[in-house]
Design an enzyme around this catalytic site. Structure first.
Site, PDB file in Angstrom:
ATOM      1  N   SER A  88       0.762  -1.062  -0.007  1.00 29.34           N
ATOM      2  CA  SER A  88       0.064   0.018   0.064  1.00 29.34           C
ATOM      3  C   SER A  88       0.843   1.239   0.042  1.00 29.34           C
ATOM      4  O   SER A  88       2.114   0.935   0.553  1.00 29.34           O
ATOM      5  CB  SER A  88      -0.899  -0.156   1.113  1.00 29.34           C
ATOM      6  OG  SER A  88      -1.635   1.107   1.340  1.00 29.34           O
ATOM      7  N   TYR A 101      -2.042  -0.524  10.293  1.00 30.26           N
ATOM      8  CA  TYR A 101      -2.028  -0.985   8.919  1.00 30.26           C
ATOM      9  C   TYR A 101      -0.759  -0.440   8.238  1.00 30.26           C
ATOM     10  O   TYR A 101      -0.190  -1.280   7.657  1.00 30.26           O
ATOM     11  CB  TYR A 101      -3.150  -0.347   8.286  1.00 30.26           C
ATOM     12  CG  TYR A 101      -3.531  -0.560   6.777  1.00 30.26           C
ATOM     13  CD1 TYR A 101      -3.819  -1.763   6.131  1.00 30.26           C
ATOM     14  CD2 TYR A 101      -3.105   0.526   5.908  1.00 30.26           C
ATOM     15  CE1 TYR A 101      -4.128  -2.029   5.014  1.00 30.26           C
ATOM     16  CE2 TYR A 101      -3.168   0.206   4.493  1.00 30.26           C
ATOM     17  CZ  TYR A 101      -3.696  -0.948   4.178  1.00 30.26           C
ATOM     18  OH  TYR A 101      -3.836  -1.280   2.601  1.00 30.26           O
ATOM     19  N   LYS A 105       2.035  -2.843   6.649  1.00 31.72           N
ATOM     20  CA  LYS A 105       2.488  -2.649   5.218  1.00 31.72           C
ATOM     21  C   LYS A 105       3.595  -2.154   4.823  1.00 31.72           C
ATOM     22  O   LYS A 105       4.690  -2.737   4.052  1.00 31.72           O
ATOM     23  CB  LYS A 105       1.470  -1.520   4.377  1.00 31.72           C
ATOM     24  CG  LYS A 105       0.121  -2.429   4.280  1.00 31.72           C
ATOM     25  CD  LYS A 105       0.038  -3.501   3.406  1.00 31.72           C
ATOM     26  CE  LYS A 105      -1.396  -3.781   3.218  1.00 31.72           C
ATOM     27  NZ  LYS A 105      -1.529  -5.082   2.549  1.00 31.72           N
TER      28      LYS A 105
END
Length: 196
Positions: A88, A101, A105
């Protein structure tokens, strides 16, 4: 035209040990691993242990487990190959309320680089694709609020979110022999977000 392919689905979170790949998978030369999880992605002190744990399992641990299975198979057969992980833009930019998150990532991007070093001598390439918001059903649900979407779109020079095809085309390129000198790379599909 790309060759026919199968897309098996496995739920790898949070399993105590790796589940076997479905029998239909068989020998393979290329792998693309995609599943993101952002639940419990609130920043400290709002991060929830259970949601953070699930994000770790889905966004990182499963990548390690699936990649080990695929890499071992390729090495055992002496076959070259390509592994593409889906990361991402959040791996390279801090986004408020997304601490877990962004962290998982970011770890995936570094894992990809280390795997590229370790698997390169076996002629196995490893890369990540780092998209912006993608208009999947989950992306549409999470970014349908025009005010919320505007905050992100204002940071994307092309002024739009990615479509699934934008990401798929990049994955197919990285899985193909046309990218035979590309490994250890994080390829943005972000409309210029990371350039700002």
């Amino acid at each position: 035209m790309s060759p026919p392919h199968r897309t098996p689905a496995c739920d790898w979170s949070p399993a105590p040990r790796p589940a076997p790949l479905p029998p239909a998978v068989g020998p393979r030369r290329a792998q693309s691993r995609n599943r993101g999880h952002g639940a419990g992605a609130r920043g400290p002190p709002g991060a929830r242990h259970r949601g953070g744990q699930r994000s770790f399992h889905v966004n990182l641990r499963a990548i390690i487990q699936v990649s080990q299975i695929v890499a071992r198979g390729l090495i055992a057969r002496g076959a070259p190959g390509s592994i593409v992980n889906i990361s991402s833009q959040a791996s390279q930019r801090a986004i408020a309320n997304h601490s877990v998150y962004c962290s998982t990532k970011g770890a995936m991007d570094m894992l990809t680089k280390v795997m590229a070093l370790e698997l390169g001598p076996h002629k196995i390439r490893v890369n990540t694709v780092n998209p912006t918001v993608v208009m999947t059903p989950m992306g549409q649900a999470n970014w349908s609020n025009p005010q919320k979407a505007k905050t992100m779109l204002d940071r994307i020079p092309l002024g739009k979110f990615a479509e699934v095809e934008n990401v798929v085309d990049t994955i197919l390129f990285l899985l193909s022999d046309r990218s035979s000198m590309t490994t250890g790379s994080a390829v943005p599909v972000d409309g210029g977000f990371l350039a700002t």
